[in-house]
Design an enzyme around this catalytic site. Structure first.
Site, short mmCIF file in Angstrom:
data_model
loop_
_atom_site.label_atom_id
_atom_site.label_comp_id
_atom_site.label_asym_id
_atom_site.label_seq_id
_atom_site.Cartn_x
_atom_site.Cartn_y
_atom_site.Cartn_z
N LEU A 63 -16.87 3.82 46.24
CA LEU A 63 -15.72 3.44 45.49
C LEU A 63 -15.14 2.15 46.54
CD1 LEU A 63 -13.97 6.63 44.37
CD2 LEU A 63 -15.13 4.97 43.06
N HIS A 178 -30.43 9.99 52.14
CA HIS A 178 -31.26 8.81 51.30
C HIS A 178 -32.53 9.00 52.11
CE1 HIS A 178 -31.05 4.21 50.61
NE2 HIS A 178 -32.13 4.54 51.13
N HIS A 231 -31.18 9.78 44.89
CA HIS A 231 -31.89 8.75 44.17
C HIS A 231 -33.35 8.76 44.12
CE1 HIS A 231 -30.86 6.81 48.01
NE2 HIS A 231 -29.77 6.32 47.90
N ASN A 277 -31.39 -0.01 46.23
CA ASN A 277 -32.09 0.87 47.54
C ASN A 277 -32.01 2.03 46.91
OD1 ASN A 277 -32.45 -1.62 48.92
ND2 ASN A 277 -30.90 -1.17 50.37
N ASP A 304 -25.15 6.33 41.68
CA ASP A 304 -24.97 5.43 42.71
C ASP A 304 -24.30 4.08 42.55
OD1 ASP A 304 -25.65 4.82 45.41
OD2 ASP A 304 -27.66 4.02 45.03
N HIS A 308 -20.53 -4.73 43.89
CA HIS A 308 -20.55 -5.93 44.72
C HIS A 308 -19.82 -7.03 43.96
CE1 HIS A 308 -23.22 -3.96 47.66
NE2 HIS A 308 -23.85 -3.75 46.91
N GLY A 323 -27.52 -2.89 44.92
CA GLY A 323 -26.60 -2.11 44.29
C GLY A 323 -26.40 -2.66 43.14
#
Length: 424
Positions: A63, A178, A231, A277, A304, A308, A323
């Site tokens: 967020l 991750h 992920h 990623n 995820d 941006h 992202g």
């Protein structure tokens, strides 16, 4: 406050419901399920030809607030969640300052309080996500975090991670990891393979994910802690987790629509919009992710969601941030590829996106039983629509799915018995 949802196909994975019913909501709770229900002074929603399901639970989002409000705010991220049928969010701690103390947790909770979305921030495992000193897990749990993670800066110090696992186990908190060995992946922008060779770029090898998953699995077996792999993107990773589960090790995992829909070739078509990623992988990896969803190896579908700015994503591929946004499209993409293709039942898709992630975090969400919170979505599973990033309410427009025709449209999102999104 009363609401009556009439004539929808009620699908509740945990209570094994899949039938046409009316749902009566009183004071934010499910009060009654049945046929031909009536209630004076109730807001009535006509759900005929639509599905009524638990609100989605996305246990992995960004967020951005505090610190990166030019990318997203808690308000805009929650608005995007409501539009996508998501009623519960777990934002990652890579904010500025890091979500590594109760004060930042409370700030995020306060900012989200008026949105209608249940926002439960994950707490950082290490102070400042620097991998050197553990945060105060007890204080973070008391502040309301449902899990711990250093997200995109995974701890490489195995002694520190082992210590974290012991402490997390004592508190009943999962650690979300991750899994990419940081020395192997650096800040590389694409999967290591034919596309990285074609572009003349160093790649992020699949073995970087597999090695770190294996490390986490072994530490989970040693400590008894619950480790959750974020992920998942590779065939080797799926295989390791499948074998670990067969041994009874407490490991769970998630994946995202991009990993069961796209492959590394998308980078040739969309450049930085396809940079994420871990990176988009091969066709073989994509098929393994689909197989993991089908056989139950994979426990949850998340987004995820990583907004941006347009300027950032306009940079050359090696320099652009990784992202994609996903909150407004995840349900439709999952229905299109998994349900409408016949790979998974509707109940299974909804379980992966609601009750299963809730259960992983120990949350009483993702179900439609008498007395449960009235967090619900009403959607048309058949309606086709075209993804249009210019219509997003998220600040982020960085999606590789712009222009794609999908099937499944959210009509209402309801949180604690209140409509927080209505189409149009």
């Amino acid at each position: 406050m009363k609401m009556l949802i009439k004539g929808g196909q009620v699908v509740d994975p945990i209570n094994r419901l899949d039938q046409v019913l009316d749902v009566l909501v009183i004071d934010g709770k499910i009060a009654q399920l049945g046929t031909d229900l009536n209630q004076e002074d109730a807001t009535v929603i006509d759900a005929r030809q639509m599905v009524v399901a638990p609100g989605l639970v996305d246990m992995h989002v960004h967020l951005r607030e505090p610190g990166f409000e030019e990318k997203e705010t808690i308000a805009t991220g929650c608005a995007a969640a409501a539009r996508g049928g998501v009623t519960t969010l777990v934002p990652m701690p890579n904010t500025r300052p890091t979500t590594d103390c109760p004060e930042i947790v409370r700030f995020i909770q306060n900012q989200a309080a008026s949105t209608g979305i249940h926002v439960l921030p994950a707490g950082a495992v290490s102070v400042g996500q620097r991998g050197q000193q553990l945060t105060d897990f007890t204080a973070l749990k008391a502040a309301g975090v449902p899990a711990l993670t250093d997200d995109g800066l995974p701890i490489q110090n195995m002694a520190l991670l082992r210590q974290a696992m012991f402490q997390a186990k004592e508190l009943g908190l999962p650690i979300l990891d991750h899994c990419e060995d940081r020395d192997l992946v650096q800040n590389y922008s694409v999967n290591e393979g034919k596309i990285s060779v074609q572009l003349g770029l160093p790649g992020r090898p699949a073995i970087a994910e597999a090695l770190q998953i294996m490390r986490d699995v072994m530490l989970a077996e040693d400590t008894g802690a619950h480790i959750h792999i974020c992920h998942l993107s590779t065939k080797k990773g799926v295989d390791i987790i499948r074998q670990a589960k067969a041994k009874g090790i407490c490991v769970t995992c998630e994946t995202c629509p991009q990993y069961f829909m796209l492959t590394e070739e998308e980078v040739l078509r969309q450049g930085p919009l396809a940079r994420v990623n871990p990176p988009l992988r091969t066709w073989e990896d994509r098929e393994a992710i689909l197989a993991g969803l089908e056989d139950g190896t994979i426990d949850a579908i998340i987004t995820d969601h990583a907004p941006h700015t347009e300027a950032e994503k306009a940079k050359p591929l090696p320099d652009a941030p990784s992202g994609m946004v996903g909150l407004e499209t995840s349900l439709a993409l999952s229905l299109t590829v998994l349900y409408h293709s016949g790979r998974l039942t509707l109940t299974r898709v909804l379980d992966l996106m609601s009750h299963s992630p809730a259960a992983l975090l120990g949350l009483n969400k993702g179900c439609i039983g008498i007395g449960d919170d009235a967090d619900l979505i009403v959607f048309d599973p058949e309606q086709e629509w075209v993804v249009d990033r210019d219509q997003f309410v998220s600040k982020g427009r960085n999606t590789p799915f712009h222009g794609q025709t999908v099937r499944g449209r959210v009509k209402y999102t309801i949180s604690m018995g209140k409509i927080i999104y209505q189409e149009g």
